[in-house]
Design an enzyme around this catalytic site. Structure first.
Site, mmCIF file in Angstrom:
data_model
loop_
_atom_site.group_PDB
_atom_site.id
_atom_site.type_symbol
_atom_site.label_atom_id
_atom_site.label_comp_id
_atom_site.label_asym_id
_atom_site.label_seq_id
_atom_site.Cartn_x
_atom_site.Cartn_y
_atom_site.Cartn_z
ATOM 1 C CE1 TYR A 28 20.807 -16.674 2.298
ATOM 2 C CE2 TYR A 28 20.666 -16.417 4.184
ATOM 3 C CZ TYR A 28 20.617 -16.005 2.683
ATOM 4 O OH TYR A 28 18.852 -15.704 2.010
ATOM 5 C CD GLU A 38 16.848 -13.594 8.373
ATOM 6 O OE1 GLU A 38 17.680 -12.337 7.764
ATOM 7 O OE2 GLU A 38 17.239 -14.333 7.979
ATOM 8 C CD GLU A 40 15.627 -15.257 4.179
ATOM 9 O OE1 GLU A 40 17.178 -14.785 3.798
ATOM 10 O OE2 GLU A 40 14.446 -15.125 3.879
HETATM 11 C C1 GCB Z 1 18.066 -12.952 4.788
HETATM 12 C C2 GCB Z 1 16.630 -12.539 4.794
HETATM 13 C C3 GCB Z 1 16.756 -12.046 3.541
HETATM 14 C C4 GCB Z 1 17.761 -11.071 2.857
HETATM 15 C C5 GCB Z 1 18.376 -12.747 2.662
HETATM 16 C C6 GCB Z 1 20.255 -11.901 2.416
HETATM 17 O O1 GCB Z 1 18.303 -13.540 5.867
HETATM 18 O O2 GCB Z 1 15.910 -13.019 5.478
HETATM 19 O O3 GCB Z 1 15.843 -10.181 3.367
HETATM 20 O O4 GCB Z 1 17.653 -10.799 1.878
HETATM 21 O O5 GCB Z 1 19.221 -12.979 4.171
HETATM 22 O O6 GCB Z 1 20.004 -12.754 0.680
HETATM 23 O O7 GCB Z 1 21.306 -11.560 2.645
#
Ligand code: GCB
Length: 626
Positions: free
Chosen positions: A497, A432, A533
């Site tokens: 997300y 990121e 992720e």
């Molecule tokens: C991300 C990051 C990670 C965070 C995650 C989150 O994109 O790479 O380090 O912990 O989101 O849980 O928001």
């Protein structure tokens, strides 16, 4: 009056002069080979209870604490100080570690080194009160030669001063003004800034007459023949040696001759047993240095024969399509913090296998070497990441130059250390990164800033390919982050997300955004895509009849919806769930109790419903998308 000030000034200069010491910078190449024991090499692990003293005023050097700390506490190494002492939970400033040790008499005449496997973030090292060297960076080893500082037949003392102060010129970056995280401690990344000697410290001896400094094994395949291209680097005057490959009923030896400290050879293994997740076959590569018919040094490592390649839609291992099912992880456990704990590592592999995962990413820093050995043996494919997380490729030029220097140092350290592991199929140069003109700034980036960011970031890829042309190279892109860097990568890797941080509560909406975004990215870049992720915070034991955020049901449905999207696209090559287990992070309003709760296991490694769901979906269909 003036005279008085002049005298004080003079005394100050003299006292500063007395305490100014010269620290050598650690050399990345010195960590290329992990210390081992055999008839030519020895090692002593200094793990255990060390003396420990907090130095919040940074007065230790002036007070000569390197000659011995008094009124100190005790601390376990490996382990993070933030978990061992209540008052030090959020403390990131200077601390001192000290340990007395003896060097065995049998080591006399050898080259003696110390390897500190993790001193996060900045460390200075003394032996017997003499300045030895320093290292900047987290979760990577460094080593120094100690001969000139040691005393024989007497006790020796090692002192290490360490701090983990968050700063915009460091990597990972902290104390960023205007940072969206609004967290405490103020880290520009989402995991706790665990500090101190998180991994073990090892004393080791190497033959002084000449020793093997580095071994690089690059595998290849020609029909059924496996090829190991081996390069050996040594020091000392010895000119010849041997490379012997052993395994699966075969033993193949070749003589080598050095020119300018380097020798290369190529070993052909007929009917080679290839390395793959289903059959993690390993070969032993033994390198021997010889002089007048006698062996002078020997080093053995385990590696595998396998090749990785990529086209517009797929990743191939040994010419066969692969799909990466697995996790992003952290090194994180109660009381130990980011410390190495072998039982936790063994358990994590056991649980990953239990779910049917076949891969993981070393988010967001290199792990202890043991992890890669286990992955080699158990057939896990690893995306090996550097500590360059939340990297800011813009902002103040001086700070940017500092970060760039450290990132390049990390690439050397990580690739020198982990290059021979067959499990490592990809390097991830950064997680990121962004291209903001100002740290913490939102909004669009100017063309000039983008151009500067692009050319600097390209240097990371160029250096990685130069150090290792055999593996795929990626960076991981954030939601709404810059997309023009995807030109540089072998695989489009994204953290997403949708349905959690955006359109909360609507998994349907989130997965449909994911689906159209993936299509757009693939259409534009014509590269395989991977979601590195995805996940949602889940409070273990919280349930609802209909899925609702933070419940275990929501996590199962979220994961299912994302995996279904991936399954419908023939160019998606992997899905890594965030996260394997709940983990500690800085305090903020989006982190209940200072935890990121996106684990499919709890921090204590108990399964949530999602872990059972993955086992059903992955375990019975290993390596497939379903
Ligand atoms: C991300 C990051 C990670 C965070 C995650 C989150 O994109 O790479 O380090 O912990 O989101 O849980 O928001």
């Amino acid at each position: 009056m003036k005279k008085k000030y002049a005298i004080i000034y003079l005394l100050l200069i003299i006292s500063l002069g007395l305490h100014s010491q010269k620290f050598k910078e650690a050399i990345p190449k010195d960590i290329a080979l992990v210390p081992i024991q055999n008839q030519f090499r020895n090692s002593i692990d200094l793990s255990g209870i060390w003396k420990f003293k907090v130095d919040s005023l940074n007065e230790g050097i002036q007070k000569e604490w390197y000659n011995g700390v008094t009124e100190c506490r005790q601390i376990a190494v490996p382990g993070s100080w933030n978990e061992q002492y209540t008052d030090l939970r959020d403390y990131l400033n200077w601390c001192w570690y000290e340990k007395d040790f003896y060097i065995p008499a049998s080591w006399q005449g050898e080259d003696i080194y110390i390897r500190i496997n993790d001193a996060t973030y900045f460390a200075k090292v003394w032996v017997n009160g003499k300045a030895v060297g320093q290292h900047e960076g987290c979760h990577v080893p460094f080593a120094f030669k100690l001969n000139e500082y040691l005393q024989w037949g007497k006790e020796n003392k090692i002192s290490i001063q360490v701090e983990n102060i968050q700063s915009p010129s460091r990597v990972p970056t902290g104390a960023v003004e205007g940072s969206s995280f609004g967290n405490y401690p103020n880290a520009n990344y989402d995991f706790f800034p665990y500090s101190g000697l998180n991994r073990n410290v090892v004393l080791y001896s190497l033959p002084a007459k000449g020793h093997i400094k580095d071994i690089t094994v690059r595998p290849d395949i020609n029909n059924t023949t496996g090829i190991l291209n081996v390069e050996v680097e040594k020091n000392g005057s010895i000119q010849s040696g041997k490379v012997i490959v052993k395994g699966h009923g075969q033993q193949i030896a070749k003589d080598i001759r050095f020119s300018n400290h380097y020798a290369t050879t190529s070993i052909q293994i007929p009917e080679a047993k290839l390395w793959s997740p289903d059959s993690p076959n390993l070969y032993e590569v033994e390198v021997v240095l010889e002089e007048k018919g006698a062996n002078v040094d020997k080093y053995s490592l385990k590696t595998g024969v396998r090749i990785v390649s990529v086209d517009e839609k797929h990743i191939y291992l040994n010419g066969e399509e692969i799909f990466l099912n697995g996790f992003g992880k952290h090194i994180d456990f109660p009381v130990i913090g980011r410390g190495t704990a072998d039982p936790v590592m063994v358990k994590d592999f056991e649980l990953m296998k239990w779910t049917g995962a076949n891969s993981f990413r070393t988010t967001h820093y290199p792990y202890d070497e043991g992890f890669y050995d286990m992955a080699d043996q158990h057939g896990f494919m690893v995306i090996a990441e550097t500590p360059s997380v939340g990297l800011i490729m813009g902002g103040d030029s001086l700070q940017l130059a500092e970060r760039q220097r450290v990132c390049k140092q990390y690439l050397h350290e990580v690739i020198y250390r982990d290059k021979n592991h067959p499990s490592v199929i990809m390097w991830c140069v950064a997680n990121e990164p962004n291209d903001k003109a100002q740290l913490g700034m939102a909004g669009p980036t100017s063309k000039a800033t983008k151009e500067r960011a692009y050319s600097l970031f390209k240097e990371h890829f160029d250096l990685t390919k130069e150090l290792d042309p055999t593996r795929l190279v990626i960076y991981v892109g954030p939601m709404m982050g810059p997309r023009y860097w995807f030109e540089l990568t072998d695989v489009i890797a994204i953290n997403r997300y949708w349905g959690w941080y955006t359109s909360p509560g609507s998994i349907e909406n989130g997965s449909s955004v994911l689906s159209s975004e993936l299509d757009r990215l693939h259409r534009k870049h014509k590269k395989p895509c991977m979601v590195t992720e995805f996940g949602c915070d889940t409070y273990a034991g919280m349930h609802a009849e209909e899925p609702e955020m933070f419940t275990e049901e929501y996590q199962v449905d979220f994961i299912k919806a994302y995996l279904d999207v991936a399954e419908s696209k023939d160019y998606v090559v992997g899905m890594h769930i965030w996260n394997f287990a709940d983990f500690k992070t800085s305090q903020s309003i989006i982190r209940l109790g200072g935890y990121n709760l996106k684990g499919v296991f709890t921090r204590e490694r108990k399964p949530k419903m999602a872990a059972h769901y993955l086992r059903e979906r992955w375990f019975n269909n290993k390596g497939n998308k379903k």
